[in-house]
Design an enzyme around this catalytic site. Sequence first.
Site, mmCIF file in Angstrom:
data_model
loop_
_atom_site.group_PDB
_atom_site.id
_atom_site.type_symbol
_atom_site.label_atom_id
_atom_site.label_comp_id
_atom_site.label_asym_id
_atom_site.label_seq_id
_atom_site.Cartn_x
_atom_site.Cartn_y
_atom_site.Cartn_z
ATOM 1 N N GLU A 33 5.572 2.347 -10.967
ATOM 2 C CA GLU A 33 6.288 1.729 -9.855
ATOM 3 C C GLU A 33 7.489 0.941 -10.377
ATOM 4 O O GLU A 33 7.545 0.580 -11.556
ATOM 5 C CB GLU A 33 5.328 0.801 -9.089
ATOM 6 C CG GLU A 33 5.918 -0.015 -7.950
ATOM 7 C CD GLU A 33 6.539 0.836 -6.855
ATOM 8 O OE1 GLU A 33 7.552 1.521 -7.148
ATOM 9 O OE2 GLU A 33 6.048 0.801 -5.711
ATOM 10 N N ARG A 74 2.225 9.649 -3.010
ATOM 11 C CA ARG A 74 2.164 8.230 -3.355
ATOM 12 C C ARG A 74 0.695 7.842 -3.373
ATOM 13 O O ARG A 74 -0.104 8.309 -2.550
ATOM 14 C CB ARG A 74 2.925 7.408 -2.316
ATOM 15 C CG ARG A 74 2.919 5.915 -2.620
ATOM 16 C CD ARG A 74 3.606 5.137 -1.514
ATOM 17 N NE ARG A 74 3.447 3.702 -1.714
ATOM 18 C CZ ARG A 74 3.742 2.789 -0.802
ATOM 19 N NH1 ARG A 74 4.205 3.162 0.386
ATOM 20 N NH2 ARG A 74 3.566 1.503 -1.062
ATOM 21 N N HIS A 75 0.329 6.992 -4.325
ATOM 22 C CA HIS A 75 -1.069 6.565 -4.425
ATOM 23 C C HIS A 75 -1.585 6.043 -3.086
ATOM 24 O O HIS A 75 -0.821 5.567 -2.238
ATOM 25 C CB HIS A 75 -1.225 5.487 -5.497
ATOM 26 C CG HIS A 75 -0.449 4.229 -5.203
ATOM 27 N ND1 HIS A 75 -0.881 3.274 -4.309
ATOM 28 C CD2 HIS A 75 0.734 3.784 -5.683
ATOM 29 C CE1 HIS A 75 -0.010 2.296 -4.250
ATOM 30 N NE2 HIS A 75 0.991 2.578 -5.068
ATOM 31 N N ASN A 101 8.341 3.643 -5.096
ATOM 32 C CA ASN A 101 9.721 3.590 -5.579
ATOM 33 C C ASN A 101 10.040 4.608 -6.662
ATOM 34 O O ASN A 101 11.173 5.089 -6.738
ATOM 35 C CB ASN A 101 10.066 2.175 -6.043
ATOM 36 C CG ASN A 101 10.301 1.250 -4.871
ATOM 37 O OD1 ASN A 101 11.222 1.439 -4.094
ATOM 38 N ND2 ASN A 101 9.436 0.250 -4.721
ATOM 39 N N GLU A 127 -5.315 -2.539 -3.310
ATOM 40 C CA GLU A 127 -5.841 -3.820 -2.832
ATOM 41 C C GLU A 127 -4.708 -4.788 -2.514
ATOM 42 O O GLU A 127 -4.808 -5.593 -1.591
ATOM 43 C CB GLU A 127 -6.789 -4.411 -3.873
ATOM 44 C CG GLU A 127 -8.071 -3.602 -4.043
ATOM 45 C CD GLU A 127 -8.983 -4.135 -5.122
ATOM 46 O OE1 GLU A 127 -8.521 -4.974 -5.932
ATOM 47 O OE2 GLU A 127 -10.161 -3.728 -5.161
#
EC number: 5.4.2.11
Length: 227
Positions: free
Chosen positions: A86, A7-8, A183, A12
């Site tokens: 996402e 996952r990234h 997700n 921010e």
Amino acid sequence: MELVFIRHGQSEWNAKNLFTGWRDVKLSEQGLAEAAAAGKKLKENGYEFDIAFTSVLTRAIKTCNIVLEESDQLFVPQIKTWRLNERHYGRLQGLDKKQTAEKYGDEQVRIWRRSYDTLPPLLDKDDAFSAHKDRRYAHLPADVVPDGENLKVTLERVLPFWEDQIAPAILSGKRVLVAAHGNSLRALAKHIEGISDEDIMGLEIPTGQPLVYKLDDNLKVIEKFYL
């Protein structure tokens, strides 16, 4: 055979506790550090890749690039697809999660966030931030571009790419990295692990931590672990 999900790193908006979805936000300083640490960890553990798959959103692409760079594999081909984006959070995108819970109640927000088949309030197609106005998706039929998704719809979006691209790559012997989102990765995990509609509500995938799957010849999970 092995498959690695990541996952990234923290974005921010993750840091600000905002619903993000298809809104394109950058990694935070912590997120950049998480991606770099993941790349180094993969290198230290001897993980090499032949192909990487990611979304068309900056935070996932940046994570993929950093992971490959830090593991001395920036030459690895990358395939970017909207199908790994996402989940689209509809009108919730950009809203503060805490304030939304105060307005609608904790349980309603929990259902919007985690239930398998409950849709969020849909975004108007003429909204300034509608994906229909983003040139990344201009090649797609209008009825394919979402205005809001639940996890069920996200899986229906992701699954064709798994079947057409990712699974064949693994079965051909390629070592695969998938750098995507909470997700879209939960949807893939549900499919490959056979997780029930109820149990998927409890699955969390942390930012910036490599998740390794060991798979048999039928792509059934033998073992999974975080590095």
